[in-house]
Design a protein around this motif. Structure first.
Motif, mmCIF file in Angstrom:
data_model
loop_
_atom_site.group_PDB
_atom_site.id
_atom_site.type_symbol
_atom_site.label_atom_id
_atom_site.label_comp_id
_atom_site.label_asym_id
_atom_site.label_seq_id
_atom_site.Cartn_x
_atom_site.Cartn_y
_atom_site.Cartn_z
ATOM 1 N N THR A 1 50.697 40.900 72.389
ATOM 2 C CA THR A 1 50.637 42.115 73.202
ATOM 3 C C THR A 1 50.665 41.704 74.673
ATOM 4 O O THR A 1 50.446 40.536 75.012
ATOM 5 N N CYS A 2 50.924 42.676 75.545
ATOM 6 C CA CYS A 2 50.963 42.390 76.980
ATOM 7 C C CYS A 2 49.591 41.889 77.460
ATOM 8 O O CYS A 2 49.497 41.041 78.330
ATOM 9 N N LYS A 3 48.555 42.438 76.891
ATOM 10 C CA LYS A 3 47.210 42.038 77.267
ATOM 11 C C LYS A 3 46.970 40.563 76.916
ATOM 12 O O LYS A 3 46.422 39.800 77.709
ATOM 13 N N THR B 1 58.896 33.946 74.253
ATOM 14 C CA THR B 1 59.512 35.048 73.516
ATOM 15 C C THR B 1 59.098 36.384 74.116
ATOM 16 O O THR B 1 59.923 37.277 74.307
ATOM 17 N N HIS B 2 57.799 36.478 74.439
ATOM 18 C CA HIS B 2 57.319 37.746 74.984
ATOM 19 C C HIS B 2 58.077 38.134 76.251
ATOM 20 O O HIS B 2 58.500 39.277 76.409
ATOM 21 N N ILE B 3 58.251 37.182 77.178
ATOM 22 C CA ILE B 3 58.898 37.600 78.435
ATOM 23 C C ILE B 3 60.402 37.844 78.295
ATOM 24 O O ILE B 3 60.993 38.489 79.144
ATOM 25 N N GLU C 1 61.434 39.603 75.896
ATOM 26 C CA GLU C 1 61.492 40.936 75.293
ATOM 27 C C GLU C 1 60.777 42.000 76.106
ATOM 28 O O GLU C 1 60.957 43.195 75.875
ATOM 29 N N CYS C 2 59.950 41.562 77.050
ATOM 30 C CA CYS C 2 59.140 42.525 77.806
ATOM 31 C C CYS C 2 59.415 42.344 79.301
ATOM 32 O O CYS C 2 58.888 41.423 79.925
ATOM 33 N N PRO C 3 60.233 43.219 79.889
ATOM 34 C CA PRO C 3 60.594 43.050 81.299
ATOM 35 C C PRO C 3 59.388 43.105 82.230
ATOM 36 O O PRO C 3 59.339 42.384 83.232
ATOM 37 N N ASN C 4 58.416 43.943 81.922
ATOM 38 C CA ASN C 4 57.231 44.016 82.765
ATOM 39 C C ASN C 4 56.528 42.676 82.889
ATOM 40 O O ASN C 4 56.192 42.212 83.978
ATOM 41 N N CYS C 5 56.299 42.054 81.747
ATOM 42 C CA CYS C 5 55.584 40.779 81.778
ATOM 43 C C CYS C 5 56.446 39.697 82.423
ATOM 44 O O CYS C 5 55.929 38.781 83.068
ATOM 45 N N TRP C 6 57.769 39.821 82.276
ATOM 46 C CA TRP C 6 58.616 38.839 82.956
ATOM 47 C C TRP C 6 58.420 38.951 84.464
ATOM 48 O O TRP C 6 58.268 37.958 85.165
HETATM 49 ZN ZN LIG Z 1 54.497 42.417 78.023
#
Ligand SMILES: [Zn+2]
Lengths: 207, 84
Positions: free
Chosen positions: B3-5, B29-31, B33-38
């Motif tokens: 999760t983002c958290k 992998t998360h970044i 798929e998740c532009p915010n976290c990138w």
């Molecule tokens: Zn995220």
């Protein structure tokens, strides 16, 4: 080690040993090697030029007075930093006495979101701003942090001490250093993003 | 999938590259798929870089003079004699 012009360059340990044997110019070389960093550190922590000057003096006077106590199993610079941090914190505590601000226990609003601004930066700040402008932006951002967070950030990311060295210098546990560092980094990221963000880039809601 | 958290909780170690290979893969992998976290990762990295790139300024001349004066006094006292 030799420099190009043939003058010998001593490392810190050699200079400390010379200074211990009474060579005052050896100690002066150590001062000129580290005074800028110590002064910067003191200014960052105390946020006051006059306090920083006192800290600078006290740090080198104490170091000189306690050279015999310096074991050489830590780096001279780390040892200096520890003295400077202690002196700086004393200044802060003195100023804050009478107020309820505690350096050791930041009032942690655990629920407060750490991330609000999510936007890419416009190019590279180092190319967008003059050195002077950038320096002033960065210093203002540091001063906006609470002392408990900014001291950790300054030691880890400005003076580049290790997590362990930072914990030792501040008398904190390693997990405390890590969590404060994360908080400080995210808060600074937040502030800088407000300044450096690409104009017109949408602020996405962070879920 | 993290999760983002969870991503945020590991961000420090990821930035400092002190993370173990398995977890690192998950963060990578998360970044993707998740532009915010990138963006958070990228701007946090730049925040640290910009501070690390800041050279310390010279100590103001008068501050340095007073420092050297105080030191010389202390050195003279330690030697037990004042050089003439
Ligand atoms: Zn995220």
């Amino acid at each position: 080690m030799e420099t190009g012009d043939g003058a010998a360059v001593f490392d810190d340990t050699a200079l400390v040993n010379l200074a211990r044997d009474g060579d005052t110019s050896a100690f002066e070389q150590l001062v000129s090697r580290y005074e800028r960093k110590i002064y910067r550190l003191a200014r960052h922590i105390t946020d006051s030029e006059s306090d920083a000057e006192d800290v600078l003096q006290e740090t080198f006077l104490k170091a000189y007075g306690h050279l015999d106590g310096f074991q050489g199993n830590s780096k001279f610079y780390t040892w200096l930093v520890r003295i400077a941090v202690n002196e700086s914190l004393m200044k802060l505590r003195k100023r804050k006495s009478g107020r309820t601000v505690s350096l050791d226990e930041p009032s942690d609003n655990g629920d407060e979101p750490l991330v609000r601004e999510v936007a890419v930066w416009e190019g590279n700040p180092e190319e967008q701003y003059s050195n002077e402008e950038l320096r002033s932006i960065l210093e203002k951002a540091i001063q906006s942090l609470k002392p408990a967070f900014r001291t950790v950030f300054v030691l880890r990311d400005v003076e580049e001490l290790s997590t362990e060295e930072t914990a030792a210098a501040l008398d904190l546990s390693i997990p405390a250093v890590k969590s404060r560092l994360l908080r400080a980094r995210l808060e600074l990221r937040e502030r800088l993003t407000r300044i450096f963000r690409k104009k017109g880039d949408d602020v996405l809601a962070y879920l | 999938m993290l999760t983002c958290k969870e991503f945020l909780q590991e961000l420090n170690e990821y930035l400092d590259e002190t993370i173990d290979a398995g977890l690192r893969k998950q963060l990578e992998t998360h970044i993707t798929e998740c532009p915010n976290c990138w963006v958070i990762f990228d701007t946090s990295k730049k925040t640290i870089q910009v501070y690390k790139g800041m050279e310390p300024q010279s100590v103001p001349k008068d501050v340095e003079e007073r420092l050297m004066l105080a030191l010389q006094k202390k050195m003279a006292a330690k030697c037990g004699k004042v050089k003439t």
